[in-house]
Design an enzyme around this catalytic site. Structure first.
Site, PDB file in Angstrom:
ATOM      1  N   ARG A 114     -31.316   9.383  53.584  1.00 24.23           N
ATOM      2  CA  ARG A 114     -31.427   9.133  52.148  1.00 24.23           C
ATOM      3  C   ARG A 114     -30.531   7.958  51.782  1.00 24.23           C
ATOM      4  O   ARG A 114     -29.448   7.808  52.347  1.00 24.23           O
ATOM      5  CB  ARG A 114     -30.961  10.363  51.354  1.00 24.23           C
ATOM      6  CG  ARG A 114     -31.956  11.487  51.293  1.00 24.23           C
ATOM      7  CD  ARG A 114     -31.502  12.580  50.348  1.00 24.23           C
ATOM      8  NE  ARG A 114     -30.369  13.331  50.861  1.00 24.23           N
ATOM      9  CZ  ARG A 114     -29.119  13.189  50.453  1.00 24.23           C
ATOM     10  NH1 ARG A 114     -28.820  12.323  49.501  1.00 24.23           N
ATOM     11  NH2 ARG A 114     -28.148  13.906  50.978  1.00 24.23           N
ATOM     12  N   TYR A 263     -38.460   7.517  55.064  1.00 25.00           N
ATOM     13  CA  TYR A 263     -37.645   8.651  55.509  1.00 25.00           C
ATOM     14  C   TYR A 263     -37.756   9.824  54.514  1.00 25.00           C
ATOM     15  O   TYR A 263     -37.728   9.610  53.285  1.00 25.00           O
ATOM     16  CB  TYR A 263     -36.165   8.223  55.661  1.00 25.00           C
ATOM     17  CG  TYR A 263     -35.307   9.437  55.834  1.00 25.00           C
ATOM     18  CD1 TYR A 263     -35.240  10.094  57.066  1.00 25.00           C
ATOM     19  CD2 TYR A 263     -34.665  10.014  54.754  1.00 25.00           C
ATOM     20  CE1 TYR A 263     -34.528  11.269  57.197  1.00 25.00           C
ATOM     21  CE2 TYR A 263     -33.953  11.183  54.877  1.00 25.00           C
ATOM     22  CZ  TYR A 263     -33.892  11.811  56.099  1.00 25.00           C
ATOM     23  OH  TYR A 263     -33.203  12.986  56.215  1.00 25.00           O
ATOM     24  N   LYS A 272     -36.194  16.300  47.191  1.00 28.08           N
ATOM     25  CA  LYS A 272     -34.993  16.010  46.404  1.00 28.08           C
ATOM     26  C   LYS A 272     -35.354  15.404  45.041  1.00 28.08           C
ATOM     27  O   LYS A 272     -34.727  15.722  44.035  1.00 28.08           O
ATOM     28  CB  LYS A 272     -34.084  15.049  47.164  1.00 28.08           C
ATOM     29  CG  LYS A 272     -33.681  15.546  48.544  1.00 28.08           C
ATOM     30  CD  LYS A 272     -32.899  16.817  48.462  1.00 28.08           C
ATOM     31  CE  LYS A 272     -32.433  17.278  49.827  1.00 28.08           C
ATOM     32  NZ  LYS A 272     -31.688  18.529  49.765  1.00 28.08           N
ATOM     33  N   HIS A 292     -29.421  23.055  44.572  1.00 24.83           N
ATOM     34  CA  HIS A 292     -29.414  22.738  46.003  1.00 24.83           C
ATOM     35  C   HIS A 292     -28.864  23.961  46.742  1.00 24.83           C
ATOM     36  O   HIS A 292     -27.698  23.976  47.156  1.00 24.83           O
ATOM     37  CB  HIS A 292     -28.521  21.504  46.214  1.00 24.83           C
ATOM     38  CG  HIS A 292     -28.617  20.885  47.573  1.00 24.83           C
ATOM     39  ND1 HIS A 292     -27.604  20.136  48.110  1.00 24.83           N
ATOM     40  CD2 HIS A 292     -29.599  20.898  48.504  1.00 24.83           C
ATOM     41  CE1 HIS A 292     -27.959  19.703  49.313  1.00 24.83           C
ATOM     42  NE2 HIS A 292     -29.162  20.152  49.573  1.00 24.83           N
ATOM     43  N   SER A 314     -25.154  18.720  51.868  1.00 25.05           N
ATOM     44  CA  SER A 314     -26.110  18.450  52.949  1.00 25.05           C
ATOM     45  C   SER A 314     -25.437  18.572  54.309  1.00 25.05           C
ATOM     46  O   SER A 314     -24.302  18.134  54.492  1.00 25.05           O
ATOM     47  CB  SER A 314     -26.656  17.034  52.795  1.00 25.05           C
ATOM     48  OG  SER A 314     -27.195  16.873  51.516  1.00 25.05           O
ATOM     49  N   CYS A 316     -24.259  21.088  56.005  1.00 21.07           N
ATOM     50  CA  CYS A 316     -23.111  21.995  56.158  1.00 21.07           C
ATOM     51  C   CYS A 316     -23.565  23.365  56.660  1.00 21.07           C
ATOM     52  O   CYS A 316     -22.806  24.337  56.562  1.00 21.07           O
ATOM     53  CB  CYS A 316     -22.403  22.194  54.823  1.00 21.07           C
ATOM     54  SG  CYS A 316     -21.312  20.856  54.392  1.00 21.07           S
ATOM     55  N   GLY A 317     -24.794  23.477  57.124  1.00 20.43           N
ATOM     56  CA  GLY A 317     -25.224  24.733  57.737  1.00 20.43           C
ATOM     57  C   GLY A 317     -25.997  25.665  56.823  1.00 20.43           C
ATOM     58  O   GLY A 317     -26.026  26.872  57.070  1.00 20.43           O
ATOM     59  N   ASP A 339     -32.956  25.327  51.326  1.00 24.04           N
ATOM     60  CA  ASP A 339     -32.427  24.091  50.742  1.00 24.04           C
ATOM     61  C   ASP A 339     -32.419  24.072  49.215  1.00 24.04           C
ATOM     62  O   ASP A 339     -31.485  23.553  48.627  1.00 24.04           O
ATOM     63  CB  ASP A 339     -33.252  22.896  51.258  1.00 24.04           C
ATOM     64  CG  ASP A 339     -32.564  21.563  51.028  1.00 24.04           C
ATOM     65  OD1 ASP A 339     -31.341  21.489  51.208  1.00 24.04           O
ATOM     66  OD2 ASP A 339     -33.250  20.588  50.663  1.00 24.04           O
ATOM     67  N   ASN A 438     -28.942  12.405  61.966  1.00 27.23           N
ATOM     68  CA  ASN A 438     -29.725  12.937  60.844  1.00 27.23           C
ATOM     69  C   ASN A 438     -31.195  13.130  61.247  1.00 27.23           C
ATOM     70  O   ASN A 438     -32.085  13.115  60.407  1.00 27.23           O
ATOM     71  CB  ASN A 438     -29.629  11.980  59.650  1.00 27.23           C
ATOM     72  CG  ASN A 438     -30.222  12.572  58.387  1.00 27.23           C
ATOM     73  OD1 ASN A 438     -30.113  13.776  58.137  1.00 27.23           O
ATOM     74  ND2 ASN A 438     -30.862  11.742  57.577  1.00 27.23           N
ATOM     75  N   SER A 439     -31.444  13.308  62.560  1.00 28.28           N
ATOM     76  CA  SER A 439     -32.829  13.553  62.980  1.00 28.28           C
ATOM     77  C   SER A 439     -33.249  14.930  62.472  1.00 28.28           C
ATOM     78  O   SER A 439     -32.421  15.817  62.277  1.00 28.28           O
ATOM     79  CB  SER A 439     -32.958  13.452  64.496  1.00 28.28           C
ATOM     80  OG  SER A 439     -32.021  14.290  65.133  1.00 28.28           O
ATOM     81  N   ARG A 440     -34.553  15.095  62.274  1.00 26.71           N
ATOM     82  CA  ARG A 440     -35.027  16.267  61.540  1.00 26.71           C
ATOM     83  C   ARG A 440     -36.189  16.970  62.208  1.00 26.71           C
ATOM     84  O   ARG A 440     -36.961  16.351  62.938  1.00 26.71           O
ATOM     85  CB  ARG A 440     -35.511  15.828  60.154  1.00 26.71           C
ATOM     86  CG  ARG A 440     -34.453  15.166  59.298  1.00 26.71           C
ATOM     87  CD  ARG A 440     -33.559  16.174  58.686  1.00 26.71           C
ATOM     88  NE  ARG A 440     -32.478  15.577  57.919  1.00 26.71           N
ATOM     89  CZ  ARG A 440     -31.974  16.117  56.814  1.00 26.71           C
ATOM     90  NH1 ARG A 440     -32.450  17.245  56.349  1.00 26.71           N
ATOM     91  NH2 ARG A 440     -30.971  15.547  56.200  1.00 26.71           N
ATOM     92  N   ARG A 471     -17.313  21.889  53.930  1.00 28.45           N
ATOM     93  CA  ARG A 471     -16.481  21.753  55.139  1.00 28.45           C
ATOM     94  C   ARG A 471     -15.074  21.431  54.690  1.00 28.45           C
ATOM     95  O   ARG A 471     -14.811  20.294  54.284  1.00 28.45           O
ATOM     96  CB  ARG A 471     -16.989  20.605  56.011  1.00 28.45           C
ATOM     97  CG  ARG A 471     -18.301  20.877  56.664  1.00 28.45           C
ATOM     98  CD  ARG A 471     -18.779  19.652  57.443  1.00 28.45           C
ATOM     99  NE  ARG A 471     -20.086  19.946  57.981  1.00 28.45           N
ATOM    100  CZ  ARG A 471     -20.312  20.404  59.208  1.00 28.45           C
ATOM    101  NH1 ARG A 471     -19.303  20.552  60.053  1.00 28.45           N
ATOM    102  NH2 ARG A 471     -21.520  20.688  59.612  1.00 28.45           N
ATOM    103  N   GLU A 567     -21.432  35.552  62.860  1.00 25.05           N
ATOM    104  CA  GLU A 567     -20.230  36.263  62.388  1.00 25.05           C
ATOM    105  C   GLU A 567     -20.047  36.085  60.876  1.00 25.05           C
ATOM    106  O   GLU A 567     -19.300  36.835  60.244  1.00 25.05           O
ATOM    107  CB  GLU A 567     -18.977  35.765  63.123  1.00 25.05           C
ATOM    108  CG  GLU A 567     -19.021  35.880  64.639  1.00 25.05           C
ATOM    109  CD  GLU A 567     -19.108  37.323  65.148  1.00 25.05           C
ATOM    110  OE1 GLU A 567     -19.274  38.257  64.341  1.00 25.05           O
ATOM    111  OE2 GLU A 567     -19.026  37.503  66.385  1.00 25.05           O
ATOM    112  N   ASN A 568     -20.736  35.101  60.302  1.00 23.34           N
ATOM    113  CA  ASN A 568     -20.635  34.943  58.846  1.00 23.34           C
ATOM    114  C   ASN A 568     -21.200  36.158  58.107  1.00 23.34           C
ATOM    115  O   ASN A 568     -20.976  36.332  56.910  1.00 23.34           O
ATOM    116  CB  ASN A 568     -21.350  33.663  58.395  1.00 23.34           C
ATOM    117  CG  ASN A 568     -20.653  32.421  58.930  1.00 23.34           C
ATOM    118  OD1 ASN A 568     -19.466  32.470  59.271  1.00 23.34           O
ATOM    119  ND2 ASN A 568     -21.368  31.317  59.029  1.00 23.34           N
TER     120      ASN A 568
HETATM  121  C1  OXD Z   1     -30.271  16.904  52.357  1.00 19.47           C
HETATM  122  C2  OXD Z   1     -31.492  17.495  52.935  1.00 19.47           C
HETATM  123  O1  OXD Z   1     -29.982  15.731  52.597  1.00 19.47           O
HETATM  124  O2  OXD Z   1     -31.720  18.690  52.714  1.00 19.47           O
HETATM  125  O3  OXD Z   1     -29.582  17.633  51.629  1.00 19.47           O
HETATM  126  O4  OXD Z   1     -32.273  16.783  53.575  1.00 19.47           O
HETATM  127 MN    MN Z   2     -30.421  19.518  51.243  1.00 21.56          MN
END
Ligand code: OXD
Ligand code: MN
Length: 658
Positions: A114, A263, A272, A292, A314, A316-317, A339, A438-440, A471, A567-568
């Site tokens: 992005r 992209y 988004k 988000h 974005s 962060c898991g 998301d 940032n590959s998806r 984080r 464990e979360n």
């Molecule tokens: C982001 C995504 O960038 O979900 O937050 O792709």
């Molecule tokens: Mn996102």
């Protein structure tokens, strides 16, 4: 009878003459009548069957962009197959042999994330878009563009931008088709890569136009910005125009205008641009929330099920948490979304959420059978990967899959390095990654083995808690609970996190990312805070509890203090028990912390340093308060609601007494 194209040409030619005679500008924004004209043929679908405002949007866009052909998507499986086959023939998609209907796409390396620096919101006044910052401070809560500047920017980019190409018209629903919580958009694009990804991420075609009737829709116009013939061949068969990239939004007319990038976050406009930026404005106007946030359902050993939403910046898991495999016995997690959440109070005052998307556009590196086995199972078929590496026996590869990949596998990196190995370095001596960070993967949500049975429920799922997080290598405990709603809004406003690769930022700087929405606000953040605060005034509403989590705290040797992943579930268990009203929390300066022994740590594989995990060092929190105050003063300035300023002052008071 003359064809529609000829009619358009005649009409437009007439208008051009009149405009010239009257000395009018020849260009108006899409959505209003536009005077450019060129014949095009409709190769799929029928313009005459469309309701007038949809037809007008298509015709105006075609007149402006001047494609050769127009294809109106019907959303059928056959159509999807045909477009995919064409993309393979064009060399944009390459089949990944070991899987069923999986493909690799490699972009131009200049178009991989992005582009926040080129993402704009256009409103008559700057203050509608973002707070006016303190003197001399660059605003970081959205970029404003005046209507005039936007008009000029469109004028500079769009006329003729689709010459020689096919213009795809994608009617899509965000949210289950026909749900009262869903909204409809129409994306016009010259990229069939966008079209095939939109099939996965949204509900395309089918009944969408019937449901729309003559109702309103979000107008989404996208072009890769490379009319044919191109001056230079596209790198990796991926046309784009990075110099001229622009991702613009006009909230007032519910319009998105995106140019130059293919992209995902810049081109799959349902995500988004619509589901967050434009939807946050619609939500403000209509009294709901577009956030988000992931949505997950968690069932305890007694069979009681609760749903929670979690907002993390974005990469962060969120996807890992949304699909987690709980390690505490008897718990079950099911995924509604990873998301974005659209949330609305129902007539009983219960907050209900839908996932407006129908797929996951997840970050690939770091995803593995260890970190997210459910995502790994989801991507086994019908998945489009962008910028990952592959093995010569037709498998996928990225950083994090080392243990699942035979040692002698021949890996080709996303940048075409054959026989890639982890010690490879570039000319400057920097390590070469196999996959772009940032590959998806773009994969259908319904394939997730733990997709929640209610994930497409049209009334949405009831939400018990909001969880914020980021984080935070230091100072922030594993979990704490807000003292009340206002404090919860403050916690959302003060979210900070280390930068990630999802956008163009570099380095590990801890950035402010309020509500994990910093790149996604569609309107002034101060007004957004007021909108959140307004719900407390409506006494009939059952407000969810608010929490903050931090899986990423490190010890002095830079090692994570908490194992994370499955464990979360221990933290979710504590959160759910708090929602049930259990007396397992004690007040601290920063919020409620778990009472000693209340966090279930039974059977944890390795011991954790509980004291360090929950420590709240006074000097850290003094600095944190100061940092947040500077941020609010500089960035939010006069638009900071008094309630949030008061929360910060109260926190400061409590911290001073620590
Ligand atoms: C982001 C995504 O960038 O979900 O937050 O792709
Ligand atoms: Mn996102």
């Amino acid at each position: 009878m003359p064809s529609l194209a000829v009619n358009i040409l005649r009409r437009s030619t007439g208008l051009i003459k009149t405009a010239l005679a009257n000395n009018h500008r020849l260009f108006k924004m899409p959505g209003t009548m536009c005077n450019y004209a060129r014949a095009f043929s409709v190769v799929h679908g029928n313009l005459d069957n469309l309701q007038p405002s949809v037809r007008k949007f298509i015709v105006d866009s075609a007149n402006l962009c001047q494609p050769d052909k127009v294809h109106i998507l019907d959303g059928s499986v056959e159509e999807n197959k045909k477009l995919t086959k064409e993309l393979v023939e064009m060399g944009v998609l390459r089949p990944i042999r070991k899987y069923e209907n999986n493909y690799l796409c490699l972009t131009d390396p200049k178009d991989v994330a992005r582009v926040e620096s080129k993402t704009l919101i256009s409103t008559p006044s700057e203050r509608e878009t973002r707070p006016i910052t303190a003197p001399g401070v660059k605003g970081k809560l959205g970029q404003w563009f005046s209507p005039k500047d936007l008009e000029n920017a469109v004028q500079e980019r769009f006329p003729g931008c689709m010459k020689g190409r096919t213009m795809y018209v994608i009617p899509f629903s965000m949210g289950p088709v026909g749900s009262p919580l869903s909204k409809i958009g129409i994306e016009i694009t010259d990229s069939s890569y966008v079209a095939v990804n939109m099939y996965i991420m949204t509900r395309v075609g089918g009944k969408v136009l019937d449901v729309l009737g003559d109702g309103e829709f979000v107008k989404c116009l996208h072009s890769v910005g490379q009319p044919l013939p191109m001056e230079k061949p596209a790198v990796n068969n991926w046309p784009c125009n990075p110099e001229k990239t622009m991702i613009a939004h006009r909230p007032a007319s519910r319009e998105i205008i995106s140019f130059g990038s293919g992209y995902g976050g810049n081109s799959l406009l349902g995500k988004k641009c619509f589901a967050l930026r434009i939807a946050s404005c619609i939500a403000r106007d209509e009294g709901w929330l577009a956030e988000h946030m992931l949505i997950l359902g968690i069932t305890n050993p007694q069979g009681v099920k609760r749903y929670v939403c979690a907002a993390f910046p974005s990469a962060c898991g969120k996807t890992n948490l949304a699909m987690m495999n709980p390690t505490i016995p008897g718990y079950k997690v099911e995924c509604v979304g990873d998301d974005i959440a659209w949330l609305k109070f129902d007539k009983n005052g219960v907050l209900r959420a839908i996932n407006p998307e129908s797929g996951f556009f997840g970050v690939a590196p770091g995803t593995s059978n260890k970190t997210n086995p459910m995502a790994m199972a989801t991507i086994k078929k019908n998945t489009i990967f962008t910028n990952i590496a592959v093995t010569d026996d037709g498998d996928i590869f990225w950083e994090g899959l080392e243990d699942q990949t035979p040692k002698d596998a021949k890996i080709t990196s996303w940048l075409h390095h054959e026989n890639w190995h982890k010690d490879m370095k570039n000319a400057e001596g920097k390590p070469i990654a196999a996959a772009h960070p940032n590959s998806r993967f773009c994969t259908p949500a319904k394939q997730c083995p733990i997709i929640d049975p209610q994930w497409e429920s049209s009334e949405g799922v009831p939400i018990s808690a909001f969880i914020f997080g980021g984080r935070r290598p230091q100072g922030v405990p594993l979990v704490y609970e807000a003292l009340d709603w206002k404090h919860g809004v403050y916690i959302g406003a003060s979210v900070r996190s280390e930068a990630t690769a999802a956008a163009e930022h570099a380095g590990k700087e801890v950035m402010h990312d309020p509500f994990a929405m910093r790149p996604f606000f569609g309107y002034n953040f101060g007004d957004y805070l007021k909108h959140w605060l307004s719900f407390e005034k409506k006494k009939e509403l059952k407000l969810p509890k608010v929490f903050h989590v931090n899986w990423f705290r490190k010890d002095k040797n830079n090692k994570f203090l908490w194992p994370g992943f499955g464990e979360n579930s221990r933290v979710l268990d504590w959160i759910i028990r708090r929602c049930e009203g259990e007396d397992i929390a004690e007040k601290s300066a920063i919020g409620y912390l778990p009472k000693k022994g209340s966090l279930n740590l039974d059977g944890l594989e390795s011991e954790v340093n509980y004291k360090e995990l929950f420590d709240t060092p006074k000097d850290f929190w003094e600095k944190e308060v100061q940092e947040i105050r500077n941020y609010f003063n500089e960035q939010v300035n006069e638009d900071l609601p008094k309630e949030v300023a008061d929360e910060l002052a109260s926190l400061e008071q409590r911290v001073s007494k620590m």
